[in-house]
Design a protein around this motif. Structure first.
Motif, PDB file in Angstrom:
ATOM      1  N   ARG A   1     -41.684  29.080  75.758  1.00 12.18           N
ATOM      2  CA  ARG A   1     -41.127  30.228  75.049  1.00 12.18           C
ATOM      3  C   ARG A   1     -40.697  29.788  73.657  1.00 12.18           C
TER       4      ARG A   1
ATOM      5  N   PRO B   1     -37.096  35.232  73.219  1.00  7.24           N
ATOM      6  CA  PRO B   1     -36.474  35.775  74.427  1.00  7.24           C
ATOM      7  C   PRO B   1     -34.955  35.907  74.307  1.00  7.24           C
TER       8      PRO B   1
ATOM      9  N   TYR C   1     -44.254  35.326  67.198  1.00  6.36           N
ATOM     10  CA  TYR C   1     -43.804  35.194  68.578  1.00  6.36           C
ATOM     11  C   TYR C   1     -42.601  36.103  68.781  1.00  6.36           C
TER      12      TYR C   1
ATOM     13  N   TRP D   1     -39.445  24.829  77.292  1.00  3.59           N
ATOM     14  CA  TRP D   1     -40.048  25.115  78.586  1.00  3.59           C
ATOM     15  C   TRP D   1     -39.439  24.182  79.622  1.00  3.59           C
TER      16      TRP D   1
ATOM     17  N   TRP E   1     -38.296  30.333  70.515  1.00  2.00           N
ATOM     18  CA  TRP E   1     -36.957  30.846  70.240  1.00  2.00           C
ATOM     19  C   TRP E   1     -36.621  30.644  68.762  1.00  2.00           C
TER      20      TRP E   1
ATOM     21  N   ASP F   1     -45.324  28.639  80.646  1.00  2.00           N
ATOM     22  CA  ASP F   1     -43.880  28.886  80.665  1.00  2.00           C
ATOM     23  C   ASP F   1     -43.185  28.532  79.357  1.00  2.00           C
TER      24      ASP F   1
END
Length: 110
Positions: free
Chosen positions: A84, A58, A55, A74, A86, A82
């Protein structure tokens, strides 16, 4: 050195709500956090359940390699699209980061 604890802690003793401790599909616990004025669902993913998947974080715009524990976050009102993934450190430092991430010329834009 104290002996190892063989019994699980009571649900209320860890400071988290009992429903937050439920192990989900990804082997981690889920909680709710407030960030940027909205509620976010946050799930901690075990490295074993992320085997064979990569992945892009962000927070730092770097890849999260396969089998590395990380965080999926999310907005609570949003859908599956939506979510993500991390790095744990990036999620914890999200308030200290600048709003503009500098990308290299050949980095993919998401």
């Amino acid at each position: 050195m104290s002996p190892r604890r063989n019994r699980p802690k009571a649900a209320g003793s860890s400071g988290r709500i009992a429903e937050d401790d439920q192990a989900g599909r990804y082997g981690g616990w889920q909680s709710s956090e407030s960030w940027r004025g909205e509620e976010w669902s946050v799930r901690h993913v075990a490295g074993a359940s992320a085997e064979g998947k990569t992945y892009r974080c962000p927070g730092c715009d770097q890849l999260i390699p396969s089998a590395v524990p990380h965080v999926v976050a999310w907005p609570e009102h949003a859908g599956v699209d939506d979510r993500r993934h991390w790095h744990k450190a990036c999620w914890n430092a999200k308030d200290r980061r600048t709003t503009r991430v500098q990308r290299s010329r050949n980095a993919p834009r998401f």
